[in-house]
Write a protein that holds these residues in place. Structure first.
Motif: not given
Length: 416
Positions: A77-87
């Motif tokens: 579960l990733r917040d929007s920022a982490a999801f967008t960053a796509g690490g």
């Protein structure tokens, strides 16, 4: 106690909840999940769900029992920022599905999933349901009837995959039974993000209530205060025959009398004797001693006649039940029947059961939606405190109606 052992996540310290332990080590090695019920602790909240952080990620691990097999799925579960960053995910989590949280658009195909979302006040995120006619909540029912919430399985069996794909949900929440109607594998092949929930397979109120943590994490909302205390239902379970008696509904207690402290024993009832289930074709189907229903009866102050049983389901002969007929104080969940006449039409011998003669038969259909959907399977799952109070009010008194004073929580009713 349930342990989820994850080897290979040393970037964070080991975490231990009251009943779930995550052992995390070096993230350079592969994660090995090992779920196990530790002998001696029968109060385990759940062995089907684990939500916590691992390897720097928020993780939800879910098990579903499918026949003799166990299906396990992991979600990050990733917040929007982490999801967008796509690490990139750690290798140990490479098979996990990554979800952007909080979820905004979900399709829910079971009543319980709706119940948890209603409890958290996020029902506005529901864009699709299975069959609207089964919804108990009147507001959500009206939205489905008006087409504001889509129906993707109107017959309750077959899913309209094209419609589901067109909706572009963030997640489809469904379940698996092992039957021919299971559809999760088809959804996965079509690229539909899907999550299986298995709260319906839990054996206790606290285990089922614990699933609200999953929804809290998915939608990033606070859990209700009363659900934060995992010890809110901390009574121990009793399996096997009580000492000194082959009857699970009585026990022998030591008593002392006189100046010389003479000891004796007296038989003490554990509570009103409760029968559950119904006869179909001469076979009495009843919940086992380690079932959700048996746990509810115990917490509501009753003594289930098969409390010492160690299974989830029972199949008995009608003769087995009639042998106990004179000792039954309360009868709950009489199959699908909601009136005395319906019960007698299906099984005339029910007339000889003490609880029937004394008009103490309780059914869990006290709250239904506009289309007949039963709120016991929707709203009650996320309100265990209120459910216990509701059933207790009918088990512990001679009242024919619940005495809670709150119709919204009166799932059980006396059919007479």
């Amino acid at each position: 106690m349930i342990a989820l052992i994850m080897v290979g996540c040393g970037s964070e310290p080991a975490k231990k909840e009251k009943n779930v332990e995550a052992v995390q080590q070096d993230c350079g090695s592969s994660i090995q999940k090992n779920w196990q019920v530790v002998a001696g602790d029968e109060r385990a909240r759940t062995n089907l769900l684990w939500v916590d952080s691992a390897c720097g990620e928020q993780v939800a691990a879910i098990r579903s029992i499918v026949g003799a097999d166990t299906l396990e799925k992991i979600f990050v579960l990733r917040d929007s920022a982490a999801f967008t960053a796509g690490g990139a995910l750690p290798g140990e989590l490479s098979s996990a599905m990554v979800l952007r949280t909080p979820l905004q658009r979900v399709a829910v195909l079971s009543s319980a999933q709706i119940g948890y979302m209603l409890r958290l006040g996020v029902e506005d995120r529901i864009i699709a349901v299975g069959a609207g006619k089964y919804i108990a909540d009147s507001t959500l029912y009206a939205k489905a009837a008006a087409g504001q919430v889509a129906e993707v399985s109107p017959d309750g069996m077959n899913v309209d995959y094209e419609k589901l794909i067109a909706l572009k949900p963030d997640l489809v929440m469904t379940f698996v039974t092992g039957g021919s109607q299971d559809d999760y594998d088809r959804m996965e092949k079509l690229g539909i993000p899907v999550m299986l929930t298995s709260e319906w397979q839990e054996n206790s109120l606290e285990a089922k209530a614990a699933w609200i943590k999953l929804y809290s994490s998915l939608f990033n909302v606070e859990m209700p205060d009363e659900k934060k205390d995992s010890e809110s239902f901390s009574d121990s379970l009793v399996y096997g025959d009580p000492a000194g008696s082959a009857d699970p509904c009585v026990e022998q207690k030591v008593v002392r009398s006189g100046q010389n402290e003479k000891r004796g024993f007296k038989v003490v009832a554990r509570g009103p004797r409760v029968l559950a289930g119904m006869s179909y074709g001469g076979v009495w189907y009843a919940p086992g001693g380690r079932s959700y229903t048996a746990d509810l009866i115990r917490k509501a102050g009753g003594c289930y006649l098969w409390a010492s049983d160690t299974t989830r389901e029972l199949k008995l002969t009608i003769e087995d039940v009639m042998a106990l007929a004179d000792s039954v104080d309360i009868w709950i969940n009489p199959g699908m029947f909601g009136t005395p006449e319906e019960i007698l039409a299906a099984e005339p011998r029910a007339a000889y059961i003490k609880a029937f003669k004394e008009k103490k038969v309780l059914q869990n259909d006290g709250r239904k939606g506009p289309g007949g959907g039963n709120d016991f399977f929707e709203g009650a799952v996320a309100r265990p405190d209120e459910l216990v109070e509701n059933l207790s009010s009918l088990i512990s008194t001679t009242a024919k109606k619940p005495v809670s004073g709150n119709p919204a929580f009166e799932w059980y009713r006396n059919i007479f």
